[in-house]
Design an enzyme around this catalytic site. Structure first.
Site, PDB file in Angstrom:
ATOM      1  N   TYR A  36       6.946 -12.792 -15.813  1.00 56.19           N
ATOM      2  CA  TYR A  36       5.974 -12.065 -15.099  1.00 56.19           C
ATOM      3  C   TYR A  36       4.653 -12.238 -15.666  1.00 56.19           C
ATOM      4  O   TYR A  36       3.752 -12.421 -15.017  1.00 56.19           O
ATOM      5  CB  TYR A  36       6.256 -10.620 -15.558  1.00 56.19           C
ATOM      6  CG  TYR A  36       5.221  -9.594 -15.193  1.00 56.19           C
ATOM      7  CD1 TYR A  36       4.926  -9.436 -13.692  1.00 56.19           C
ATOM      8  CD2 TYR A  36       4.233  -8.919 -16.019  1.00 56.19           C
ATOM      9  CE1 TYR A  36       3.939  -8.808 -13.410  1.00 56.19           C
ATOM     10  CE2 TYR A  36       3.256  -8.122 -15.638  1.00 56.19           C
ATOM     11  CZ  TYR A  36       2.992  -7.931 -14.356  1.00 56.19           C
ATOM     12  OH  TYR A  36       2.112  -7.079 -14.075  1.00 56.19           O
ATOM     13  N   PRO A  54      -5.375  -5.208 -14.619  1.00 59.75           N
ATOM     14  CA  PRO A  54      -4.967  -3.694 -15.204  1.00 59.75           C
ATOM     15  C   PRO A  54      -4.272  -3.984 -16.734  1.00 59.75           C
ATOM     16  O   PRO A  54      -3.374  -4.955 -16.645  1.00 59.75           O
ATOM     17  CB  PRO A  54      -4.387  -2.908 -14.301  1.00 59.75           C
ATOM     18  CG  PRO A  54      -4.806  -3.773 -12.808  1.00 59.75           C
ATOM     19  CD  PRO A  54      -4.850  -5.226 -13.482  1.00 59.75           C
ATOM     20  N   ALA A  97       0.912  -1.263  -0.038  1.00 59.63           N
ATOM     21  CA  ALA A  97       0.001  -0.115   0.026  1.00 59.63           C
ATOM     22  C   ALA A  97       0.897   1.287  -0.050  1.00 59.63           C
ATOM     23  O   ALA A  97       0.229   2.259   0.151  1.00 59.63           O
ATOM     24  CB  ALA A  97      -0.813  -0.053   1.217  1.00 59.63           C
ATOM     25  N   ARG A 122       6.802  -2.868   2.971  1.00 59.56           N
ATOM     26  CA  ARG A 122       7.989  -3.121   3.193  1.00 59.56           C
ATOM     27  C   ARG A 122       8.584  -1.758   3.901  1.00 59.56           C
ATOM     28  O   ARG A 122       9.609  -1.837   4.854  1.00 59.56           O
ATOM     29  CB  ARG A 122       8.680  -3.680   2.207  1.00 59.56           C
ATOM     30  CG  ARG A 122       8.388  -4.749   1.620  1.00 59.56           C
ATOM     31  CD  ARG A 122       9.331  -5.442   0.319  1.00 59.56           C
ATOM     32  NE  ARG A 122       9.170  -4.451  -0.577  1.00 59.56           N
ATOM     33  CZ  ARG A 122       9.793  -4.483  -1.847  1.00 59.56           C
ATOM     34  NH1 ARG A 122      10.683  -5.280  -2.053  1.00 59.56           N
ATOM     35  NH2 ARG A 122       9.587  -3.587  -2.804  1.00 59.56           N
ATOM     36  N   LEU A 151      -2.068  -0.826 -19.075  1.00 63.15           N
ATOM     37  CA  LEU A 151      -0.963  -0.057 -18.959  1.00 63.15           C
ATOM     38  C   LEU A 151      -1.369   1.159 -17.799  1.00 63.15           C
ATOM     39  O   LEU A 151      -2.494   1.927 -18.035  1.00 63.15           O
ATOM     40  CB  LEU A 151      -0.806   0.726 -20.154  1.00 63.15           C
ATOM     41  CG  LEU A 151       0.605   1.341 -20.504  1.00 63.15           C
ATOM     42  CD1 LEU A 151       1.838   0.458 -20.268  1.00 63.15           C
ATOM     43  CD2 LEU A 151       0.629   2.335 -21.828  1.00 63.15           C
TER      44      LEU A 151
END
Length: 251
Positions: free
Chosen positions: A152, A182, A10, A34, A184
């Site tokens: 990916y 999503p 987030a 992180r 781009l």
């Protein structure tokens, strides 16, 4: 009724947009990331605007840390209504035969195993309460591979399959499961993919008006606010001049 929403990753991009949009929706938030300093800054900003917010600092790749954080939640925060599995990234854009081993491990450990860890930690409580919603942030890349996107794309294909499988597993409950895909989106995504090369990252969005994190967050909030009998199972969100993961018209 206001919900308790847990959002991973987030501190930037789609995750940060989700935090702000769910806050504006009147929900209370558990946000993870992180970067402790950045997470605290975001938490304080949201709290100053009247949102109840709890911050948890851990990397979703660290199963032990994630488990400790979730299992030590205060009693009043344990009933999580919405889990947004957002933490994820792409690293590198090379042919598969030239890929970096560490990049592969990071993508697999974050995009797949991290998502599975959070699901395993949070969803049992939802099953017990017969209530909840899991929103996984997938990608158009999960529909079909594109050149040099190999691993990916594979991780986001896994997100789709894992999401579909979870939806089947909880079909006997009132839990809803959503995969947002999503296209781009202009966030730190490309800068991360190119290991901090800002010029190369900017070229990704040249000649097209890309989506924003807010565009994706709007759909997440919409799905969470749908009537209880409505399950938004999967949504593909593309920029207007994007036809697929590999077809982008630049003007």
């Amino acid at each position: 009724m206001n919900k308790t929403v847990l959002i991973t990753g987030a501190t930037s991009g789609i995750g940060l947009s989700c935090a702000r949009k769910f806050a504006a929706n009147g929900d209370r938030l558990i946000i993870t990331g992180r970067n402790a300093e950045r997470l605290a800054e975001i938490g304080n900003d949201l709290a100053s605007r009247g949102t109840q917010v709890l911050t948890l600092v851990f990397d979703v790749r660290d199963r032990e840390a994630a488990t400790k954080c979730i299992e030590s939640l205060p009693a009043e925060w344990q009933a999580i209504d919405v889990l947004v599995n957002n933490a994820g990234l792409a690293l590198g854009l090379e042919p598969e035969y030239e890929g970096d081993y560490d990049d592969w491990d990071t993508m697999i450990d974050t995009n797949i195993k991290g998502l599975l860890t959070m699901t395993r930690l949070v969803v049992p409580g939802m099953v017990k309460r017969d209530s909840g919603h899991i929103i996984n942030i997938g990608s158009v890349a999960g529909d079909a591979a594109y050149a040099n996107g190999n691993v990916y794309c594979a991780t986001k294909s896994a997100v789709k399959t894992i999401t579909d499988g979870l939806r089947l597993d909880v079909a006997n409950t009132a839990i809803r499961v959503t995969n947002l895909k999503p296209g781009l989106v202009e966030t730190n995504f490309s800068r991360t993919r190119f290991h901090g090369d800002g010029e190369r990252a900017a070229s990704v969005y040249k000649g097209i008006k890309p989506l924003t994190g807010d565009d994706i967050a709007d759909v997440a909030v919409y799905a969470s606010n749908a009537p209880a009998h409505v399950q938004i199972a999967e949504v593909l969100i593309l920029a207007t001049h994007q036809g697929s993961g590999s077809v982008i018209v630049r003007k």
